[in-house]
Design an enzyme around this catalytic site. Structure first.
Site, PDB file in Angstrom:
ATOM      1  N   ASP A 262     161.108 -26.152  39.306  1.00  0.00           N
ATOM      2  CA  ASP A 262     161.935 -26.462  38.065  1.00  0.00           C
ATOM      3  C   ASP A 262     161.587 -27.524  37.429  1.00  0.00           C
ATOM      4  O   ASP A 262     161.960 -27.958  36.152  1.00  0.00           O
ATOM      5  CB  ASP A 262     163.309 -26.936  38.673  1.00  0.00           C
ATOM      6  CG  ASP A 262     164.292 -25.706  38.930  1.00  0.00           C
ATOM      7  OD1 ASP A 262     163.910 -24.726  38.550  1.00  0.00           O
ATOM      8  OD2 ASP A 262     165.075 -25.974  39.372  1.00  0.00           O
TER       9      ASP A 262
ATOM     10  N   ASP B 276     166.957 -15.647  42.411  1.00  0.00           N
ATOM     11  CA  ASP B 276     167.028 -17.234  42.836  1.00  0.00           C
ATOM     12  C   ASP B 276     167.560 -17.303  44.147  1.00  0.00           C
ATOM     13  O   ASP B 276     168.152 -16.341  44.847  1.00  0.00           O
ATOM     14  CB  ASP B 276     167.755 -17.827  41.826  1.00  0.00           C
ATOM     15  CG  ASP B 276     167.423 -19.235  41.693  1.00  0.00           C
ATOM     16  OD1 ASP B 276     166.780 -19.850  42.563  1.00  0.00           O
ATOM     17  OD2 ASP B 276     167.849 -20.174  40.627  1.00  0.00           O
TER      18      ASP B 276
HETATM   19  C1  GLA Z   1     167.614 -22.743  40.034  1.00  0.00           C
HETATM   20  C2  GLA Z   1     166.205 -22.260  39.102  1.00  0.00           C
HETATM   21  C3  GLA Z   1     166.395 -22.667  37.773  1.00  0.00           C
HETATM   22  C4  GLA Z   1     167.620 -21.980  37.112  1.00  0.00           C
HETATM   23  C5  GLA Z   1     168.873 -22.414  37.960  1.00  0.00           C
HETATM   24  C6  GLA Z   1     170.153 -21.646  37.473  1.00  0.00           C
HETATM   25  O1  GLA Z   1     167.837 -24.252  39.856  1.00  0.00           O
HETATM   26  O2  GLA Z   1     164.990 -22.856  39.720  1.00  0.00           O
HETATM   27  O3  GLA Z   1     165.064 -22.150  37.076  1.00  0.00           O
HETATM   28  O4  GLA Z   1     167.624 -20.714  37.385  1.00  0.00           O
HETATM   29  O5  GLA Z   1     168.885 -22.342  39.306  1.00  0.00           O
HETATM   30  O6  GLA Z   1     171.001 -22.207  38.090  1.00  0.00           O
END
Ligand code: GLA
Length: 760
Positions: free
Chosen positions: A551, A481
């Site tokens: 997300d 990420d």
């Molecule tokens: C980001 C990712 C999510 C999740 C969060 C965790 O927003 O896109 O899928 O992994 O971080 O903090």
């Protein structure tokens, strides 16, 4: 057929295969002229007739009489400012005396089989030399003593030309590259629309189309480490009459994950100059004697079959000649990710329970998301401490990963390797490792800072931590990420005259870490991610074959996001999960059947607590996983993707994927709001063989309801399977009749049909 031809006498290069022609000429002043780019044409000894030159008022003529050669009116390969051209240049080079006048003249060229590697940079590749031919043209500026190499690779089997540039400096005085675009193309006229993919968190990559006008237009990414959710490193020029299925389209996709610029300038003589590459803002690269600089690659796709044709070329090329490693040709595991199910609130017991429930329904991979490391109980701390929080997980990651494998699942882990929280052991040990400018405020996002990946010792340290973790544990998947953009770009490790290199060096650092980890652990499947889908670019796909798309996991929102993403990126790369309702981003309730039907067109997984589902839902989940296991080769490896009805224009979204042999297909037809007493709809398919007879199967899944509706009683949930036979020509020209009552049964608003189509 594929060839790069050089006509010695007329000094013309013709790159051509069965699909495209690209014609370049060495002009009298030694610079390169673009004569044509488009649909393949026959070769000719001489293309001089395509050169346009004549007297014009105010022209700055660069050759003496009788020539009227003026750069402002000439379509150039790599234009510069200051020698008679008054438009955006491809490169700007500051010299020791402050001058930015340059003059690169043709010296020599080389035509070779295959495709060169771009050292340290992601790029498309070939597996055998016969797949492509490469032209490299060497130009030289004698005052600076610098070579400029322009590279063109023509693929045999695709309407694709890739390009990049390289500067090799041999002069005693240093030079500064202040602008070094990857490529430029000049088109004869301005009758084009500009297409881009723009968005924001939760609504990434919406296609936007506008007519070109005289002057500047374009897009850029300045978020630092990524194209950001705002603008994707891609643009296309479309003839105004080009549609999804017809007409001419020129795509430009930059294989890069840092700041970029896609600039289109139309002159008042209707010429359209497009250039794409590293964003010149905050960029200046110093070259000392003996040093060189290579720009990222741009992948140019020509299509005479609309946007859909362009997309399918990108999909095939990126799926087979950009993505690498063992996962390239393999169907992806069906996963359960705990993020939306638990957020930070979990312990080992909860995780093992989730894993057992996942195994029960047929899931193959369990992914432990954020919150397992350091003191990470919320998003204020822990980033940088890539070792297990034993309070939460007493067995450690090595123990937990083994336990999950004993349950019968593979184990995957979330990391955010480029980041640091102030409250972390890493920060306490190395407070100077983050990106910050001396004496200036430091902006925070999500309470975190960005590590200075332009420094090798920082990358080495993170590699060391990851190596330990991956070596000791049974880890099959990594979600990498990256949850914030860069601010105050400055590196404590670079001298003043090299600060302009920092952002590009940062991304080279990220690439180098990816390269080391993926070559050390080739069996691990990497998924890139950035606050959802803020780093969905070809550079990332070179290392990580899939990317978390957004997300926003709501099925109806995903129709738009996945539709837009598919303009460039293969659906095998689109991370897509089924999540709970009400949805956590939009509070919407969509039928489970719709949620799965949309997520099938991606990597497929679940992001919810299975233990909270009803028996009916669980039986549906089991069937969905079985379904995906049967169809994922078609979806992720073999299929060609067709967009049929756009969610940006219609209440109904349609798309489908068709196997190469056109014997099997899978089609989605989803609606946003239900309509009452409305007209019938027909869903016309694409890409099938007109003369083949197909069996079309679909299910009407009715979720449980405890109330009466006129003509329909309550139900504990039921599934009705339907099928019919029809020829491909009927399915494509007449279409499937969609019964409005079935939309009703499928849930009304946000209902979806999923059609399985097989040749009989
Ligand atoms: C980001 C990712 C999510 C999740 C969060 C965790 O927003 O896109 O899928 O992994 O971080 O903090």
């Amino acid at each position: 057929m594929m060839s790069v031809i050089f006509h010695e006498k007329s000094k013309v290069f013709h790159l051509t295969n069965s699909y495209v022609s690209y014609i370049i000429r060495i002009m009298e002043n030694g610079q390169l002229e673009n004569l044509y780019y488009g649909k393949a044409v026959h070769d000719s000894e001489n293309f001089d007739r395509l050169h346009e030159e004549g007297w014009r008022s105010q022209a700055a003529v660069c050759m003496p009489d009788p020539s009227e050669l003026s750069m402002h009116y000439t379509r150039q390969e790599y234009p510069v400012y200051g020698t008679g051209d008054f438009k955006s240049p491809a490169c700007t080079i500051r010299q020791e005396n402050g001058s930015r006048i340059v003059d690169f003249k043709y010296v020599s060229h080389e035509i070779s089989d295959g495709k060169p590697v771009l050292e340290g940079l992601p790029a498309t590749y070939v597996e055998s030399d016969g797949e492509a031919q490469t032209l490299s043209v060497r130009l030289h500026d004698s005052l600076m003593n610098t070579d400029l190499y322009l590279y063109y690779t023509l693929y045999r089997d695709y309407p694709v030309i890739t390009r990049h540039a390289q500067f090799v400096h041999a002069g005693d005085d240093s030079i500064f590259l202040e602008r070094a675009m990857s490529a430029g193309v000049e088109f004869l006229d301005m009758k084009y629309d500009l297409l881009q993919l723009s968005g924001a968190w939760g609504r990434e990559r919406y296609p936007k189309r506008r007519r070109l006008e005289m002057g500047l237009q374009g897009i850029q990414g300045l978020a630092g480490t990524t194209a950001g959710a705002e603008q994707n490193p891609f643009v296309a020029l479309l003839r105004p009459d080009a549609t999804e299925d017809f007409g001419e389209v020129y795509g430009f996709s930059l294989v890069y994950s840092g700041n970029f610029l896609a600039n289109v300038e139309v002159s008042t003589f209707d010429m359209t100059r497009l250039s794409i590459g590293i964003n010149p803002e905050n960029f200046a690269w110093k070259l000392e004697k003996g040093q060189s600089f290579t720009t990222p690659e741009v992948v140019m796709v020509y299509s005479d079959s609309g946007l859909g044709g362009m997309s399918r070329t990108y999909h095939r090329l990126y799926r087979s000649r950009l993505i690498r490693g063992i996962w390239r040709d393999k169907a992806r595991p069906i996963l359960l990710n705990n993020w939306e199910g638990t957020y930070f609130d979990f312990n080992e017991e909860i995780i093992l329970k989730m894993a057992r429930e996942a195994k029960e329904v047929g899931v193959e991979l369990f992914v432990l998301d954020d919150g397992w490391f350091g003191k990470r109980d919320d998003d204020r701390r822990g980033l940088g401490d890539w070792f297990c929080n034993l309070d939460k997980i007493p067995s450690g990651i090595d123990g937990l990963s083994r336990k999950v494998e004993e349950i019968g699942l593979k184990f995957g882990l979330w990391v955010e390797l480029e980041m640091i929280n102030e409250d972390s052991d890493l920060y306490r040990a190395h407070p100077d490792w983050l990106i910050q400018a001396p004496g200036r405020n430091r902006c925070q996002t999500r309470h975190q800072y960005v590590l200075d990946y332009s420094r090798k010792e920082v990358v080495d340290h993170i590699y060391g931590m990851m190596y330990e973790l991956l070596r000791k544990s049974k880890i099959s998947y990594i979600k990498w990420d990256m949850n914030r953009y860069m601010t105050e770009p400055f590196s404590a490790a670079l001298p003043a005259d090299r600060q302009g290199e920092m952002m590009h060096r940062y991304i080279l650092g990220v690439y180098s870490l990816y390269e080391r980890l993926t070559s050390e652990f080739p069996e691990i499947l990497f998924e890139s991610c950035a606050s959802g889908g803020a780093r969905f670019d070809p550079g990332m796909l070179y290392y990580a074959p899939q990317t978390w798309c957004s997300d926003d996991s709501d099925a109806n929102e995903r129709l738009k996001i996945q539709y837009g993403t598919s303009v460039v990126y293969p659906i095998s790369s689109i991370g897509a999960h089924v999540s709970a309702v009400p949805n956590h981003q939009v509070m919407r309730k969509t039928p489970l059947h719709t949620r799965a039907s949309v997520a099938y067109f991606g990597t497929f997984g679940y992001e919810l607590v299975l233990g909270k589902l009803s028996d009916f839902e669980l039986s549906q989940v089991r069937q969905q996983i079985d379904f995906m296991k049967r169809h994922r080769e078609l979806i992720q490896i073999d299929g060609d993707f067709y967009r049929i009805s756009s969610p940006f224009e219609h209440n109904e979204t349609g798309w489908m994927t068709v196997s190469q042999d056109r014997k099997s297909a899978l089609a989605l037809y989803a609606q946003t709001l239900n309509k009452v007493n409305a007209s019938w709809v027909r869903f016309k398919l694409k890409g099938l063989d007109p003369d083949t007879k197909y069996r079309v199967r679909y299910e009407i899944v009715e979720e449980p309801r405890d109330f009466f509706i006129y003509g329909m009683g309550p139900t504990e949930g039921k599934v009705e399977t339907r099928e019919f036979l029809a020829y491909g020509d009927e399915l494509m020209n007449i279409g499937i009749v969609v019964d409005r009552i079935d939309f009703f049964k499928l849930g009304g608003d946000f209902a979806a049909f999923l059609y399985e189509i097989d040749a009989i």
